[in-house]
Design an enzyme around this catalytic site. Structure first.
Site, PDB file in Angstrom:
ATOM      1  N   GLY A 141       0.813  -1.212   0.000  1.00 18.38           N
ATOM      2  CA  GLY A 141       0.000   0.000   0.000  1.00 18.38           C
ATOM      3  C   GLY A 141       0.843   1.257   0.000  1.00 18.38           C
ATOM      4  O   GLY A 141       1.881   1.340  -0.671  1.00 18.38           O
ATOM      5  N   CYS A 142       0.415   2.246   0.772  1.00 16.41           N
ATOM      6  CA  CYS A 142       1.079   3.549   0.765  1.00 16.41           C
ATOM      7  C   CYS A 142       2.509   3.502   1.281  1.00 16.41           C
ATOM      8  O   CYS A 142       3.297   4.408   0.991  1.00 16.41           O
ATOM      9  CB  CYS A 142       0.260   4.545   1.591  1.00 16.41           C
ATOM     10  SG  CYS A 142      -1.336   4.973   0.864  1.00 16.41           S
ATOM     11  N   ALA A 143       2.868   2.471   2.028  1.00 18.86           N
ATOM     12  CA  ALA A 143       4.242   2.345   2.521  1.00 18.86           C
ATOM     13  C   ALA A 143       5.180   1.793   1.465  1.00 18.86           C
ATOM     14  O   ALA A 143       6.399   1.745   1.676  1.00 18.86           O
ATOM     15  CB  ALA A 143       4.280   1.448   3.759  1.00 18.86           C
ATOM     16  N   GLY A 144       4.641   1.375   0.317  1.00 17.84           N
ATOM     17  CA  GLY A 144       5.431   0.654  -0.666  1.00 17.84           C
ATOM     18  C   GLY A 144       6.597   1.411  -1.258  1.00 17.84           C
ATOM     19  O   GLY A 144       7.610   0.808  -1.620  1.00 17.84           O
ATOM     20  N   LEU A 335       3.654   5.705   5.718  1.00 13.07           N
ATOM     21  CA  LEU A 335       2.774   4.853   6.520  1.00 13.07           C
ATOM     22  C   LEU A 335       1.897   4.037   5.591  1.00 13.07           C
ATOM     23  O   LEU A 335       1.439   4.523   4.558  1.00 13.07           O
ATOM     24  CB  LEU A 335       1.892   5.709   7.428  1.00 13.07           C
ATOM     25  CG  LEU A 335       2.600   6.578   8.469  1.00 13.07           C
ATOM     26  CD1 LEU A 335       1.616   7.586   9.074  1.00 13.07           C
ATOM     27  CD2 LEU A 335       3.194   5.703   9.568  1.00 13.07           C
TER      28      LEU A 335
END
Length: 348
Positions: A141-144, A335
């Site tokens: 997700g956004c942490a990728g 995050l």
């Protein structure tokens, strides 16, 4: 880290269709309001998200019709492979490297399913060697953007001299939903855009920055904060808890621990380069990390011009930061689902 890893190149690739936020709101109101009684109460999120425009892989009209898994995944495959190629080709050109010289390819994407994975789909276009190692990663997700960059650096450090290509592609708009609307769907429609970014790394090489460290922190019992729900219509976003207050309260202790593992403190960091999940998230990051209000200027600019593209977004911020001139030490952080904070420490 056994050997310093040089970050040789960084590129971004925008999806082909641009959507002004005011036009997205007008379309959402026209289509969603009749089926979602609380739409008027939630509509202000389009104005407070800090977004002026976004890019998408499909024209706006495409999203206004019912779409199921086959159509969404066909759009994902076509759009993601194109963006993969654009971002990768630009990064390789900047590094003066050909596709045939790439030894390891790390691909991060969580907004669609492609088997064979995206780097295999793009192999012929970019001239990758048949023996190139492929490492596709799903679910970050956004942490990728941060976690994928750290993984690419680990692989580069483990194979001195190897050229590693890292590409992340996210087509978040394909999760826009018009059926069974939830509050999370409305927020997602106000926030998400599409994009891609790519980096070239090599251990022992001099680039515009050196990857000096990395760390992650996953909070226990937080699996429901962010993720995907899956049903016959496709992927739908899950926001079970408000992320800004969580980040405001929890990020700083985790950041201190991640920095301590590298014998650093927050005072040693000249610039935090953050994933801007939304304007309230940016403000929460500034408060938690004790930064001056408005100091995350590149984050606000990327959010305004591109929205939240999930994983690539923090690399868009890094690109702006390096063009403005990176300080001696910066920490890239994002995050994402898990719920996880991921960091990469950069030395310029």
């Amino acid at each position: 880290m056994p050997q310093p890893v040089g970050l040789l190149a960084l590129s971004t690739a925008n999806a082909p269709y641009e959507m002004a936020q005011e036009d997205v709101l007008a379309a959402a109101r026209r289509v969603m309001e009749p089926n979602f009684p609380n739409f008027a109460r939630l509509a202000p999120v389009f104005a407070t998200a800090g977004i002026l425009k976004r890019q998408s892989v499909m024209p706006m009209e495409w999203y206004l019709e019912p779409r199921g898994w086959p159509e969404r995944m066909a759009a994902y495959l076509a759009g993601a492979v194109d963006l993969f190629e654009q971002a990768a080709r630009a990064a390789l050109d900047e590094a003066a490297v050909t596709g045939a010289e790439v030894d390891i390819i790390v691909t991060v994407s969580s907004t669609g399913i492609a088997t064979p994975s995206l780097e295999a789909q793009a192999m012929g276009r970019l001239g990758f060697r048949p023996d190139a190692a492929r490492v596709p990663v799903f679910g970050l997700g956004c942490a990728g953007g941060a976690t994928g960059l750290a993984l690419a650096a680990r692989l580069a450090a483990s194979e001195p001299g190897a050229t590693v290509l890292f590409v992340c592609v996210e087509l978040c708009t394909l999760a826009f939903r018009m059926d069974g609307l939830t509050k999370a769907d409305i927020v997602a429609t106000a926030l998400f855009g599409d994009g891609a970014a790519a980096c070239v790394l090599r251990s022992g090489a001099e680039g515009f920055a050196e990857i000096a460290g990395y760390a992650e922190h996953t909070w226990p019992d937080t699996l429901d904060i962010m993720g995907w729900r899956v049903d016959p219509q496709g992927l739908g976003v899950i926001f079970a808890q408000a992320i800004p207050p969580f980040a405001r309260e929890k990020l700083r202790p985790a950041m201190d621990a991640m920095l301590a593992s590298q014998d650093l403190t927050a005072a040693d960091v000249d610039r935090f380069i953050c994933h801007p999940g939304g304007m309230k998230v940016v403000e929460a990051l500034e408060a938690s990390l004790e930064l001056g209000q408005g100091s995350l200027d590149h984050e606000r600019a990327v959010l305004a011009d591109h929205g939240n593209m999930s994983a690539p977004t923090v690399l868009y911020v890094l690109d702006r930061a390096r063009r403005a001139g990176l300080p001696k030490r910066s920490v890239l952080t994002a995050l994402g689902p898990g719920f996880t904070a991921s960091t990469v420490t950069l030395a310029a």
